[in-house]
Write an enzyme that holds these catalytic residues in place. Structure first.
Site, short mmCIF file in Angstrom:
data_model
loop_
_atom_site.label_atom_id
_atom_site.label_comp_id
_atom_site.label_asym_id
_atom_site.label_seq_id
_atom_site.Cartn_x
_atom_site.Cartn_y
_atom_site.Cartn_z
N ASP A 21 0.82 -1.22 0.00
CA ASP A 21 0.00 0.00 0.00
C ASP A 21 0.86 1.27 0.00
OD1 ASP A 21 -2.61 1.38 0.51
OD2 ASP A 21 -1.55 1.96 2.35
N ALA A 23 3.98 1.67 -0.98
CA ALA A 23 4.69 1.80 -2.26
C ALA A 23 3.74 2.33 -3.33
CB ALA A 23 5.26 0.44 -2.66
N ASP A 177 10.60 9.37 9.14
CA ASP A 177 9.40 9.96 9.74
C ASP A 177 8.95 11.00 8.73
OD1 ASP A 177 7.54 11.63 11.01
OD2 ASP A 177 8.34 11.15 12.97
N HIS A 178 7.90 10.68 7.97
CA HIS A 178 7.60 11.53 6.81
C HIS A 178 7.22 12.95 7.21
CE1 HIS A 178 3.53 10.02 7.64
NE2 HIS A 178 3.11 11.13 7.10
N LYS A 182 8.25 17.23 5.33
CA LYS A 182 7.30 18.26 4.88
C LYS A 182 7.99 19.61 4.74
CE LYS A 182 3.09 16.11 6.52
NZ LYS A 182 2.30 16.11 5.29
N GLU A 216 -7.25 14.17 12.20
CA GLU A 216 -7.66 13.43 11.01
C GLU A 216 -9.18 13.27 11.03
OE1 GLU A 216 -4.75 10.03 9.97
OE2 GLU A 216 -4.71 10.20 12.13
N ASP A 235 1.28 5.59 17.96
CA ASP A 235 1.20 5.76 16.51
C ASP A 235 1.59 7.17 16.07
OD1 ASP A 235 0.51 4.55 13.99
OD2 ASP A 235 -1.23 5.86 13.93
N HIS A 240 5.78 11.39 15.34
CA HIS A 240 5.53 12.62 14.58
C HIS A 240 5.45 13.87 15.47
CE1 HIS A 240 4.90 9.87 11.40
NE2 HIS A 240 3.66 9.55 11.69
P1 NAP Z 1 1.21 -3.78 2.96
O1 NAP Z 1 0.26 -3.08 2.07
O2 NAP Z 1 0.74 -4.91 3.80
O3 NAP Z 1 2.41 -4.31 2.03
C1 NAP Z 1 3.39 -5.19 2.51
C2 NAP Z 1 4.35 -5.51 1.38
O4 NAP Z 1 5.32 -6.43 1.87
C3 NAP Z 1 3.71 -6.16 0.18
O5 NAP Z 1 4.37 -5.73 -1.00
C4 NAP Z 1 3.98 -7.65 0.41
O6 NAP Z 1 3.91 -8.33 -0.81
C5 NAP Z 1 5.37 -7.57 1.00
N1 NAP Z 1 5.73 -8.74 1.82
C6 NAP Z 1 4.99 -9.32 2.80
N2 NAP Z 1 5.66 -10.38 3.31
C7 NAP Z 1 6.84 -10.47 2.64
C8 NAP Z 1 7.94 -11.35 2.71
N3 NAP Z 1 7.98 -12.38 3.57
N4 NAP Z 1 8.98 -11.14 1.87
C9 NAP Z 1 8.97 -10.11 0.99
N5 NAP Z 1 7.95 -9.25 0.88
C10 NAP Z 1 6.89 -9.43 1.69
O7 NAP Z 1 1.94 -2.77 3.96
P2 NAP Z 1 2.13 -1.19 3.79
O8 NAP Z 1 0.90 -0.51 4.27
O9 NAP Z 1 2.61 -0.90 2.42
O10 NAP Z 1 3.25 -0.89 4.89
C11 NAP Z 1 4.61 -1.18 4.65
C12 NAP Z 1 5.42 -0.58 5.80
O11 NAP Z 1 5.23 0.83 5.80
C13 NAP Z 1 5.02 -1.05 7.19
O12 NAP Z 1 6.15 -1.06 8.04
C14 NAP Z 1 4.06 0.05 7.67
O13 NAP Z 1 4.01 0.12 9.07
C15 NAP Z 1 4.74 1.28 7.07
N6 NAP Z 1 3.84 2.41 6.86
C16 NAP Z 1 2.80 2.32 6.00
C17 NAP Z 1 1.98 3.43 5.80
C18 NAP Z 1 0.84 3.38 4.82
O14 NAP Z 1 0.23 4.44 4.62
N7 NAP Z 1 0.53 2.27 4.20
C19 NAP Z 1 2.22 4.62 6.49
C20 NAP Z 1 3.29 4.69 7.36
C21 NAP Z 1 4.10 3.57 7.54
P3 NAP Z 1 3.74 -9.94 -0.88
O15 NAP Z 1 2.62 -10.29 0.04
O16 NAP Z 1 3.51 -10.22 -2.31
O17 NAP Z 1 5.04 -10.51 -0.40
#
Ligand code: NAP
Length: 486
Positions: A21, A23, A177-178, A182, A216, A235, A240
């Site tokens: 998500d 990415a 820390d995004h 900013k 939010e 969180d 932040h």
């Molecule tokens: P997500 O949507 O669950 O994506 C997780 C990614 O990791 C997927 O590409 C998944 O693809 C991959 N993955 C899972 N298990 C894996 C493994 N064993 N080996 C290699 N790849 C694996 O999570 P997200 O929301 O993008 O969050 C990612 C990180 O960013 C987390 O630490 C989260 O706390 C942080 N974060 C996210 C946000 C946000 O807005 N989403 C904001 C702040 C921080 P596959 O299942 O195909 O492997």
């Protein structure tokens, strides 16, 4: 004024979790916008890595969709999108297994910057660091970018730091820390330290109090189960809001250098007083209708949850500059508007020569993080026209969107800026390991305190400004919160 683009060195950037998500919404569309700005060198490559068994073509299709959905206006430049997609590659890899590592090692080049973005669940950070090392993929110059959350308490943060330190030096680790990426947040340092105007007033003698609000409108939604183990304190506040507080409160670093800046922030965290139970208000949003429908407990799928979706606290800093000037922090979900603001509220003039003038207000420097990044300084002037000396408040407005581009699209998103800093090797806007640990060392006893007391969060209505008790936190000090508005 159009911002200058300084190209970075050629790089291979591996995005672990490239199909996730974060990415999709931020990292990949952000990289495309940097490409469009001409900042990404010709031979640079972005390599997605996750378990999904797709190939380069499949990943490019995924990224194209992501750009269309989240790339904003930039997405309309279809030719540039096609050129950008050619820079993308994909490796199916398992962070915990052996699949894909040899292929990744074979892809990496020697003469370019190597950066590895850990955009995966925190439980995988250690495994990724270990595998990168084990397969000889990480060189001594390689960088790793680590997403939040960085631990859930001091102990887990220390463990994670120790695990990463087995394979990488502190200078290779970029804890993101995004909020620090900013424009406004960085401008806070420029305004403070590149102007003579504010710094002489920047202390307890002239500043009455500081308010930091991150509000939010969304609830915990699909992240309910994850969020319920965390809450607003872990969180948002520990990272932040703490970072924002540090940038306001820190002394001038001797140079704008990563360690000099981070040393000063660390001193602020060490100077934070423990927070008294009376100075904390925790809240949980109620449902919209009758019963629990739409409530926090329903979203978290935990009818007995005591996790806070809102928190307000009064924080004191025990040093010469700030003793006597409280910092009020608040953050919450399902509030009346999506708005983040730092407000520096100055003291009254020592004596009003205009008598008891109605409408008199204190000067406030308001630093908006979202929406409409910018700063406003409210000043009192004479109301124009005849009719005697009547005072009125006017804002001196510095809206960055207007100053930097016609419609603000020239302002890079925080992730874009931070990723480019990783490639440049500049850690100023990333948290150092000791900073994160110090922040947890301050946070842990606060959480332990309310757990020991069996504290229950107060209910608040969705669309409100939070629980009533949070208003009292300021009222009893003869102050009031600023309105939460977009
Ligand atoms: P997500 O949507 O669950 O994506 C997780 C990614 O990791 C997927 O590409 C998944 O693809 C991959 N993955 C899972 N298990 C894996 C493994 N064993 N080996 C290699 N790849 C694996 O999570 P997200 O929301 O993008 O969050 C990612 C990180 O960013 C987390 O630490 C989260 O706390 C942080 N974060 C996210 C946000 C946000 O807005 N989403 C904001 C702040 C921080 P596959 O299942 O195909 O492997």
């Amino acid at each position: 004024m159009v911002s200058r683009v300084i190209p970075v060195d050629c790089f291979d950037l591996v995005v672990f979790g490239g199909t996730g998500d974060l990415a999709r919404r931020k990292i990949l569309p952000g990289l495309f916008r940097r490409f469009l700005a001409g900042q990404i060198p010709e031979d640079a490559r972005i390599i997605g890595a996750a378990r999904a068994e797709i190939d380069d073509t499949g990943f490019r299709a995924f990224v194209k969709d992501a750009i269309m959905e989240f790339g904003g206006k930039a997405a309309k430049q279809t030719e540039a999108v096609a050129q950008f997609l050619e820079r993308l590659h994909y490796v199916a890899i398992d962070a915990k297994g052996e699949v894909g590592w040899a292929a990744l090692a074979g892809l990496m080049r020697d003469d370019v910057v190597r950066a590895f973005y850990f955009s995966v669940a925190p439980a995988l950070f250690g495994a990724l660091a270990e595998r990168l090392h084990q397969h000889g993929i990480a060189s001594p110059e390689s960088r790793i970018v680590v997403e939040k959350p960085f631990g859930r308490d001091l102990e887990s943060a220390q463990k994670l730091n120790a695990t990463l330190a087995l394979h990488f030096t502190e200078h290779q680790i970029y804890r993101i820390d995004h909020y620090l990426g900013k424009e406004t947040v960085q401008n806070l340092m420029a305004v403070r330290f590149a102007n003579i105007l504010f710094e002489p007033l920047w202390n307890a003698r002239h500043i009455d109090h500081v308010q930091i609000t991150v509000a939010e409108t969304v609830g915990v939604g699909g992240r309910g189960a994850y969020y319920d183990k965390s809450g607003a304190m872990r969180d948002m506040v520990q990272n932040h809001l703490m970072q924002l507080l540090c940038l306001i409160a820190m002394e001038a670093p001797y140079r704008f250098d990563p360690d000099a800046v981070r040393d000063e922030k660390l001193k602020v965290i060490h100077a934070l007083e423990p927070v008294r139970p009376d100075d904390i208000v925790r809240g949980q949003y109620r449902g919209t209708g009758k019963g629990t429908a739409g409530s926090y407990c329903e979203d978290a799928e935990n009818p007995d949850s005591r996790t806070e979706s809102y928190i307000a606290l009064k924080v004191d800093i025990a040093n010469w500059r700030w003793k006597g000037t409280p910092f009020y922090l608040r953050t919450g979900k399902k509030l009346r508007a999506r708005a983040s603001e730092i407000a520096i509220v100055f003291k009254e003039v020592p004596h009003s020569i205009f008598g008891e003038e109605e409408g008199w207000r204190e000067n406030v420097l308001s630093i908006r993080l979202q929406p409409n990044e910018g700063m406003t300084l409210s000043v009192m002037i004479k109301e124009p026209g005849p009719g005697g000396m009547r005072l009125t408040e006017v804002p001196l407005d510095m809206s960055f969107a207007e100053a930097l581009g016609e419609d603000g699209t020239d302002i890079p998103d925080a992730y874009e800026r931070l990723i480019m800093d990783v490639i440049r090797g500049n850690q100023t806007l990333f948290m150092r390991g000791d900073e994160v640990e110090a922040a947890w060392a301050w946070t842990d006893p606060i959480i332990a305190g309310w757990e020991a007391r069996g504290d229950k969060p107060r209910g608040y209505d969705p669309g409100s400004s939070g629980p009533e008790d949070a208003l009292m936190l300021l009222h009893r000090d003869g102050r009031r919160w600023r309105e939460i508005r977009e």
